[in-house]
Design a protein around this motif. Structure first.
Motif, PDB file in Angstrom:
ATOM      1  N   ALA A 114       0.839  -1.192   0.000  1.00 53.55           N
ATOM      2  CA  ALA A 114       0.000   0.000   0.000  1.00 53.55           C
ATOM      3  C   ALA A 114       0.872   1.239   0.000  1.00 53.55           C
ATOM      4  N   TRP A 115       0.372   2.294  -0.610  1.00 50.02           N
ATOM      5  CA  TRP A 115       1.037   3.594  -0.542  1.00 50.02           C
ATOM      6  C   TRP A 115       0.482   4.350   0.660  1.00 50.02           C
ATOM      7  N   LEU A 116       1.371   4.762   1.560  1.00 48.61           N
ATOM      8  CA  LEU A 116       0.993   5.535   2.726  1.00 48.61           C
ATOM      9  C   LEU A 116       1.700   6.886   2.686  1.00 48.61           C
ATOM     10  N   ALA A 117       1.060   7.886   3.286  1.00 46.52           N
ATOM     11  CA  ALA A 117       1.633   9.236   3.336  1.00 46.52           C
ATOM     12  C   ALA A 117       1.849   9.633   4.788  1.00 46.52           C
ATOM     13  N   ASP A 146      -1.199   9.119   7.155  1.00 48.68           N
ATOM     14  CA  ASP A 146      -1.316   7.760   7.679  1.00 48.68           C
ATOM     15  C   ASP A 146      -0.352   7.519   8.835  1.00 48.68           C
ATOM     16  N   PHE A 147       0.751   8.269   8.889  1.00 45.23           N
ATOM     17  CA  PHE A 147       1.729   8.085   9.963  1.00 45.23           C
ATOM     18  C   PHE A 147       2.395   9.415  10.285  1.00 45.23           C
ATOM     19  N   LEU A 148       2.914   9.485  11.514  1.00 42.07           N
ATOM     20  CA  LEU A 148       3.590  10.685  11.995  1.00 42.07           C
ATOM     21  C   LEU A 148       4.653  10.267  12.998  1.00 42.07           C
ATOM     22  N   ALA A 149       5.873  10.752  12.825  1.00 44.23           N
ATOM     23  CA  ALA A 149       6.942  10.484  13.789  1.00 44.23           C
ATOM     24  C   ALA A 149       6.997  11.607  14.813  1.00 44.23           C
ATOM     25  N   LEU A 150       7.095  11.234  16.085  1.00 43.72           N
ATOM     26  CA  LEU A 150       7.222  12.191  17.189  1.00 43.72           C
ATOM     27  C   LEU A 150       8.697  12.281  17.551  1.00 43.72           C
ATOM     28  N   THR A 151       9.335  13.386  17.188  1.00 42.65           N
ATOM     29  CA  THR A 151      10.791  13.472  17.287  1.00 42.65           C
ATOM     30  C   THR A 151      11.182  14.687  18.135  1.00 42.65           C
ATOM     31  N   ASP A 152      10.789  14.662  19.390  1.00 44.84           N
ATOM     32  CA  ASP A 152      11.137  15.771  20.265  1.00 44.84           C
ATOM     33  C   ASP A 152      12.631  15.773  20.567  1.00 44.84           C
ATOM     34  N   HIS A 153      13.128  16.968  20.918  1.00 49.96           N
ATOM     35  CA  HIS A 153      14.562  17.170  21.106  1.00 49.96           C
ATOM     36  C   HIS A 153      15.050  16.512  22.395  1.00 49.96           C
ATOM     37  N   ASN A 154      15.939  15.532  22.245  1.00 48.59           N
ATOM     38  CA  ASN A 154      16.662  14.947  23.389  1.00 48.59           C
ATOM     39  C   ASN A 154      15.744  14.445  24.499  1.00 48.59           C
ATOM     40  N   THR A 155      14.541  14.014  24.129  1.00 50.93           N
ATOM     41  CA  THR A 155      13.641  13.411  25.109  1.00 50.93           C
ATOM     42  C   THR A 155      12.804  12.342  24.431  1.00 50.93           C
ATOM     43  N   THR A 156      12.366  11.373  25.229  1.00 53.39           N
ATOM     44  CA  THR A 156      11.490  10.314  24.714  1.00 53.39           C
ATOM     45  C   THR A 156      10.184  10.249  25.498  1.00 53.39           C
ATOM     46  N   GLY A 286       2.893  17.119   7.170  1.00 54.74           N
ATOM     47  CA  GLY A 286       2.792  16.539   5.838  1.00 54.74           C
ATOM     48  C   GLY A 286       3.144  17.482   4.714  1.00 54.74           C
ATOM     49  N   PHE A 287       3.715  18.624   5.032  1.00 49.22           N
ATOM     50  CA  PHE A 287       4.177  19.564   4.011  1.00 49.22           C
ATOM     51  C   PHE A 287       5.645  19.882   4.295  1.00 49.22           C
ATOM     52  N   PRO A 288       6.577  19.098   3.768  1.00 50.66           N
ATOM     53  CA  PRO A 288       6.422  18.040   2.770  1.00 50.66           C
ATOM     54  C   PRO A 288       6.008  16.701   3.396  1.00 50.66           C
ATOM     55  N   ALA A 289       5.646  15.767   2.504  1.00 49.12           N
ATOM     56  CA  ALA A 289       5.201  14.442   2.923  1.00 49.12           C
ATOM     57  C   ALA A 289       6.115  13.364   2.357  1.00 49.12           C
ATOM     58  N   ASN A 290       6.234  12.281   3.106  1.00 49.20           N
ATOM     59  CA  ASN A 290       6.872  11.066   2.609  1.00 49.20           C
ATOM     60  C   ASN A 290       5.771  10.128   2.144  1.00 49.20           C
ATOM     61  N   ARG A 291       5.793   9.778   0.882  1.00 51.55           N
ATOM     62  CA  ARG A 291       4.806   8.836   0.342  1.00 51.55           C
ATOM     63  C   ARG A 291       5.546   7.548   0.016  1.00 51.55           C
ATOM     64  N   LEU A 292       5.199   6.494   0.747  1.00 50.90           N
ATOM     65  CA  LEU A 292       5.988   5.275   0.766  1.00 50.90           C
ATOM     66  C   LEU A 292       5.151   4.068   0.350  1.00 50.90           C
ATOM     67  N   LEU A 293       5.762   3.181  -0.415  1.00 50.46           N
ATOM     68  CA  LEU A 293       5.149   1.895  -0.744  1.00 50.46           C
ATOM     69  C   LEU A 293       5.585   0.897   0.322  1.00 50.46           C
ATOM     70  N   VAL A 294       4.650   0.500   1.187  1.00 51.54           N
ATOM     71  CA  VAL A 294       4.976  -0.371   2.312  1.00 51.54           C
ATOM     72  C   VAL A 294       4.495  -1.790   2.044  1.00 51.54           C
ATOM     73  N   GLU A 295       5.197  -2.745   2.624  1.00 55.71           N
ATOM     74  CA  GLU A 295       4.798  -4.152   2.519  1.00 55.71           C
ATOM     75  C   GLU A 295       3.712  -4.490   3.523  1.00 55.71           C
ATOM     76  N   THR A 296       3.661  -3.744   4.609  1.00 62.41           N
ATOM     77  CA  THR A 296       2.650  -3.955   5.640  1.00 62.41           C
ATOM     78  C   THR A 296       2.379  -2.634   6.338  1.00 62.41           C
ATOM     79  N   GLY A 311      10.016   5.226  -1.912  1.00 60.20           N
ATOM     80  CA  GLY A 311       8.998   6.248  -2.049  1.00 60.20           C
ATOM     81  C   GLY A 311       9.535   7.551  -2.578  1.00 60.20           C
ATOM     82  N   VAL A 312       8.749   8.600  -2.337  1.00 62.45           N
ATOM     83  CA  VAL A 312       9.058   9.934  -2.829  1.00 62.45           C
ATOM     84  C   VAL A 312       8.904  10.930  -1.691  1.00 62.45           C
TER      85      VAL A 312
END
Length: 400
Positions: A114-117, A146-156, A286-296, A311-312
């Motif tokens: 599937a293509w996910l953004a 469809d997905f979002l990474a949470l990438t805060d600075h130096n914390t989890t 999503g501006f810009p977005a990663n549009r990826l062809l995923v296997e799952t 992807g692109v």
């Protein structure tokens, strides 16, 4: 899809359990369970839960009639996780009515490409993002991601609050923020033990540690115009390069040129983009977005596609796009490549770029365009420009 239907009438009396076994193979991406029993005047009360390899994965009583499981999310009251193996639907007969019965349906949904953004770089109130995790997730989902990474600075800390039941996959992450550059660690709630970098040499050490633990490592905005944001180290121990960060600007042009130089040297480095969203910088997820062809449709599938360049990087999650045809994927090797582009505007420039640089220029006359390309260099990739603004960068297809 594999479907099992059961009509159960021989139920035991009150305060008892019934287990219905089923097996899940490694090719299954999602489990769905639905059940129905007579309530009201019939007086039956029958609870439900699921067990995996002999251990309960959740219990919701008779609150829900439909449940689902996937690797990274599940119905409320249930734990996501691995799916393969032996399962049991567990029915708890609280009260056996005069004509107690249960209609049970188990559906096993196989993995499909599937293509996910999505967005691989964003922040929350856990560093300087200025907004709670739930607000950020809802905003990104409303924007069609469809997905979002949470990438805060130096914390989890933000990774402990990832709600995976709101229609968007939240990828745990951390942006290692040093005096010598920034890099994202994606896919792990705790990618490293200690983020502090006291010397430039500490940065690649932390990157190697995160990668060894299983994180996907992306070098961010290598030419950002700030003392700490600009990359000042070696390009080692990473999986991808962020070539488009936020609004298109000079530092992105320099990152694009660096990426092209790396590709021409034979380094198969995938490109990514990220909004680098903060509430105060007025950007959009999503501006810009990663549009990826995923296997799952999972965090594992998304990050695998990132590492393989499947992807692109696009200006938006639902506009200009390019697809290889005949089963080919970005990141593959080939001698010929058919590509289909959509979402074009009249006058858009479609550039074919190889290891030698720009090879051909096509001007869009219609919303769609087909290209038939022969690889005569180490790779080919596509750029789409609308005036001075980019619309799309594909990852390369490599020469066979």
């Amino acid at each position: 899809m594999i479907e099992y239907r059961h009509h159960l009438t021989d139920l035991p009396g009150d305060k008892s359990f019934v287990e219905i076994p089923f097996e899940v193979g490694t090719d299954i991406e999602r489990i769905e369970v639905s059940y129905l029993f007579p309530t009201g005047s019939e007086g039956s009360v029958i609870d439900i839960g699921l067990a995996h390899r002999g251990r309960m994965r959740g219990w919701t009583g008779s609150e829900y009639g439909h449940l689902f499981f996937a690797e990274d999310r599940a119905s409320a009251g249930y734990h996501p996780g691995p799916l393969a193996g032996a399962w049991h639907v567990v029915l708890g007969v609280v009260k056996h009515g005069p004509t107690a019965w249960v209609d049970l349906t188990i559906r096993l949904i196989p993995r499909t490409k599937a293509w996910l953004a999505g967005d691989l770089h964003s922040h929350t109130e856990h560093s300087d993002g200025g907004a709670p995790v739930a607000f950020v997730a809802e905003r990104a989902a409303a924007g069609g991601l469809d997905f979002l990474a949470l990438t805060d600075h130096n914390t989890t800390a933000q990774n402990r609050l990832c709600p995976q039941d709101n229609g968007i996959l939240l990828i745990p992450g951390m942006e290692l923020t040093s005096y010598w550059g920034h890099t994202n660690f994606l896919g792990l709630k705790e990618p490293i033990h200690d983020w502090r970098c006291s010397t430039p040499e500490n940065v690649p050490q932390k990157m190697a540690e995160a990668r060894e633990a299983g994180a996907t490592v992306v070098i961010n905005h290598p030419f950002q115009n700030s003392a700490g944001g600009r990359w000042q180290g070696a390009f080692d121990h990473f999986d991808a390069l962020e070539i488009w960060n936020g609004n298109w600007a000079r530092h992105n042009e320099e990152a694009l040129a660096l990426w092209q130089e790396m590709l021409a040297q034979g380094r198969r480095i995938p490109a990514t983009g990220g909004s680098d969203w903060h509430l105060k910088n007025r950007r959009r997820h999503g501006f810009p977005a990663n549009r990826l062809l995923v296997e799952t449709r999972s965090i594992t599938g998304i990050l695998q596609a990132v590492r393989q360049g499947r992807g692109v990087v696009a200006s938006a999650p639902d506009e200009t796009m390019a697809w290889p045809e005949d089963g080919l994927r970005f990141g593959d090797t080939a001698t010929h490549a058919g590509l289909r582009l959509t979402g074009l505007a009249p006058g858009d420039e479609v550039r074919v770029v190889s290891a030698r640089g720009p090879e051909a220029l096509h001007t869009a006359q219609a919303p769609e365009m087909a290209l038939d390309l022969t690889l005569t260099s180490a790779f080919l990739r596509i750029e789409v420009w609308r005036g001075p603004q980019p619309r799309l960068f594909t990852n390369p297809i490599w020469a066979d």
